[in-house]
Motif scaffolding. Structure first.
Motif, PDB file in Angstrom:
ATOM      1  N   GLY A   1       1.000  -1.577   0.249  1.00  0.00           N
ATOM      2  CA  GLY A   1      -0.242   0.342  -0.348  1.00  0.00           C
ATOM      3  C   GLY A   1       1.096   1.475   0.100  1.00  0.00           C
ATOM      4  N   PHE A   2       1.064   1.713   0.856  1.00  0.00           N
ATOM      5  CA  PHE A   2       1.337   2.854   0.896  1.00  0.00           C
ATOM      6  C   PHE A   2       2.738   3.583   1.336  1.00  0.00           C
ATOM      7  N   ASP A   3       3.099   2.243   1.973  1.00  0.00           N
ATOM      8  CA  ASP A   3       3.881   1.906   2.884  1.00  0.00           C
ATOM      9  C   ASP A   3       4.999   1.433   1.582  1.00  0.00           C
ATOM     10  N   SER A   4       5.306   1.037   0.368  1.00  0.00           N
ATOM     11  CA  SER A   4       5.733   0.356  -0.448  1.00  0.00           C
ATOM     12  C   SER A   4       6.367   1.087  -0.941  1.00  0.00           C
ATOM     13  N   ARG A   5       7.746   1.148  -1.513  1.00  0.00           N
ATOM     14  CA  ARG A   5       9.016   1.399  -2.730  1.00  0.00           C
ATOM     15  C   ARG A   5       8.537   1.699  -3.183  1.00  0.00           C
ATOM     16  N   LEU A   6       7.252   1.256  -4.041  1.00  0.00           N
ATOM     17  CA  LEU A   6       7.000   1.878  -5.451  1.00  0.00           C
ATOM     18  C   LEU A   6       6.112   3.269  -4.990  1.00  0.00           C
ATOM     19  N   MET A   7       4.792   3.114  -4.285  1.00  0.00           N
ATOM     20  CA  MET A   7       4.372   4.006  -3.651  1.00  0.00           C
ATOM     21  C   MET A   7       4.766   5.338  -3.454  1.00  0.00           C
ATOM     22  N   THR A   8       5.588   5.411  -2.997  1.00  0.00           N
ATOM     23  CA  THR A   8       6.488   6.663  -2.261  1.00  0.00           C
ATOM     24  C   THR A   8       7.346   7.817  -3.697  1.00  0.00           C
ATOM     25  N   GLU A   9       7.759   6.445  -4.265  1.00  0.00           N
ATOM     26  CA  GLU A   9       8.761   6.749  -5.008  1.00  0.00           C
ATOM     27  C   GLU A   9       7.620   6.965  -6.415  1.00  0.00           C
ATOM     28  N   VAL A  10       6.649   6.813  -6.992  1.00  0.00           N
ATOM     29  CA  VAL A  10       5.698   7.077  -7.723  1.00  0.00           C
ATOM     30  C   VAL A  10       4.998   7.719  -7.700  1.00  0.00           C
TER      31      VAL A  10
ATOM     32  N   THR B   1       1.124   9.292 -10.463  1.00  0.00           N
ATOM     33  CA  THR B   1      -0.516   8.061 -10.050  1.00  0.00           C
ATOM     34  C   THR B   1      -0.595   8.167  -8.977  1.00  0.00           C
ATOM     35  N   TYR B   2      -2.333   7.334  -9.431  1.00  0.00           N
ATOM     36  CA  TYR B   2      -2.834   7.718  -7.476  1.00  0.00           C
ATOM     37  C   TYR B   2      -2.486   6.173  -6.947  1.00  0.00           C
ATOM     38  N   GLY B   3      -1.756   4.709  -8.178  1.00  0.00           N
ATOM     39  CA  GLY B   3      -1.740   3.535  -7.298  1.00  0.00           C
ATOM     40  C   GLY B   3      -0.749   3.300  -7.735  1.00  0.00           C
TER      41      GLY B   3
END
Length: 432
Positions: free
Chosen positions: A288-297, A304-306
């Protein structure tokens, strides 16, 4: 009044604690094996059936036959038409569900103890004696064709289908289980009957039961319900070879926002490093919001929204996949960031804090899955299909907690393959 009682039972029935789930293996007089959790406190039973094979059993020219067949199981049986079947189900306060996927046909049933015999008799008719009337075939065929047309206008579905073709090639996984307009339009009643005989056979069947029934009662119940199904079905396909070259395929589609799916070879459920890979994915893109991809992207760049990644575990192939959507003029940057983070995780790995948070998320969320008898029956069937031991529920969180940061980072180096990470982009992307 009965429907309100059933609704209350469906919401409120739950076992006392997930860690106390006590599973018994029961074998019927006729040789049918099931996993049972006895819970007599409320007069309610949940039953889950899984038949391995699913839509992958369809011949290439008959794609969609199994999906259409499953959609017809409650549309007529014996001397009952769809309306009468539905009326009797409601009168009994019984709920039946029928579904298909690439790997299985799934049947769920929920019924009150006082109506058990009549409910099971009605369920048996739909499983063993479906009539497949022509009028119902045409009605459900129309619904399936409408869904296919809708899928052809959905960028996410288009991306998924193109990626499946890239990953799996000529294997049945490479084409949609719902079929195409041409293949579904050409299916005959004989094709549907053949799909029923091929998919719903005892040699690929798994059973989970939870609720107000004893082991002594369950065996004869299973024989009466399932004993008349075919002994063997259509041969199950072999392994799909996963080959990805790391490129980007663009599918032109008139939309202001591009959808991208990405994939590389994955890891098998029985691999000794599976739990380390599971934790790794939470850190990288599954948290979710704590993942690396979500943080960086998303958080840092607002692209992106997600954005998500996930391990896809199929019977005949294992893939590590993800997805992201972004404006046409920003999707190239989003893809670049994802590739960079994939490579960075492979090279540098995760931190102690990231791994600890991922393990806490996985272990904390697990008990929430056991929110009722139906959910537990489904979990037990999934355990059987995946070849898990009968005590898996009690040991699963221990296996997650046993994963170390060294395990995660070793698996990151071995599993993550930035060179093989392949993208399919649907839209009008700039700079891709």
């Amino acid at each position: 009044m009965i429907r309100y009682v059933m609704a209350f039972v469906a919401v409120c029935v739950a076992l006392p604690a997930w860690a106390e789930v006590k599973i018994k293996e029961v074998t019927s007089p006729g040789g049918i094996t099931a996993w049972l959790v006895e819970e007599p406190s409320i007069p309610f039973v949940a039953l889950e059936l899984r038949f391995r094979g699913g839509t992958s059993l369809d011949a290439p020219e008959k794609r969609g036959a199994t999906n259409l067949m499953v959609g017809l199981l409650e549309e007529g049986t014996g001397d009952l038409d769809a309306q009468e079947f539905a009326r009797q189900s409601e009168t009994l306060a019984a709920q039946f569900g029928y579904d298909s996927s690439a790997d299985s046909v799934s049947i769920s049933a929920r019924f009150l103890t006082e109506n058990r015999n009549d409910s099971l008799a009605l369920l048996r008719m739909s499983l063993v004696e479906p009539s497949f009337p022509e009028v119902a075939i045409e009605r459900v065929r129309g619904q399936v064709l409408s869904g296919i047309r809708s899928r052809q206008k959905d960028p996410g579905k288009i991306a998924g289908e193109h990626m499946s073709a890239l990953i799996y090639g000529a294997h049945p996984y490479g084409t949609a289980g719902e079929g195409t307009l041409d293949s579904v339009g050409a299916l005959t009643r004989d094709d549907i009957v053949a799909a029923h005989q091929g998919a719903m056979a005892r040699d690929r069947m798994y059973v989970g039961v939870v609720g107000d029934v004893t082991a002594e009662e369950l065996g004869p119940m299973l024989d009466a319900l399932l004993g008349d199904l075919p002994a063997t079905g259509t041969p199950i396909p072999g392994t799909a070879e996963v080959t990805l070259d790391g490129g980007i395929e663009v599918v032109e589609f008139d939309t202001p926002q591009s959808v991208a799916v990405f994939a590389q070879p994955g890891i098998h459920r029985e691999d000794e490093d599976f739990f380390a890979a599971y934790v790794l994915n939470v850190v990288l893109g599954g948290g979710g919001f704590d993942s690396r991809l979500m943080t960086e992207v998303r958080k840092k760049r607002g692209l992106t929204y997600g954005v998500y990644s996930y391990l896809v575990l199929r019977d005949h192939a294992d893939v590590y996949m993800g997805s992201v959507s972004s404006a046409n003029d920003r999707i190239a940057q989003a893809i670049s960031v994802i590739r960079d983070q994939w490579a960075l995780m492979a090279e540098v790995g995760a931190t102690e804090d990231e791994v600890a948070k991922a393990k806490a998320l996985l272990t904390g969320a697990y008990p929430l899955r056991f929110d009722g008898n139906g959910a537990i029956a489904g979990i037990m069937v999934g355990m059987q299909v995946d070849g898990m031991p009968i005590d898996y529920i009690a040991t699963r969180n221990d296996q997650v907690n046993a994963v170390t940061v060294e395990d995660v980072n070793r698996v990151a180096r071995e599993l993550l393959d930035p060179e093989a990470l392949t993208f399919v982009v649907v839209g009008k992307p700039d700079g891709v």
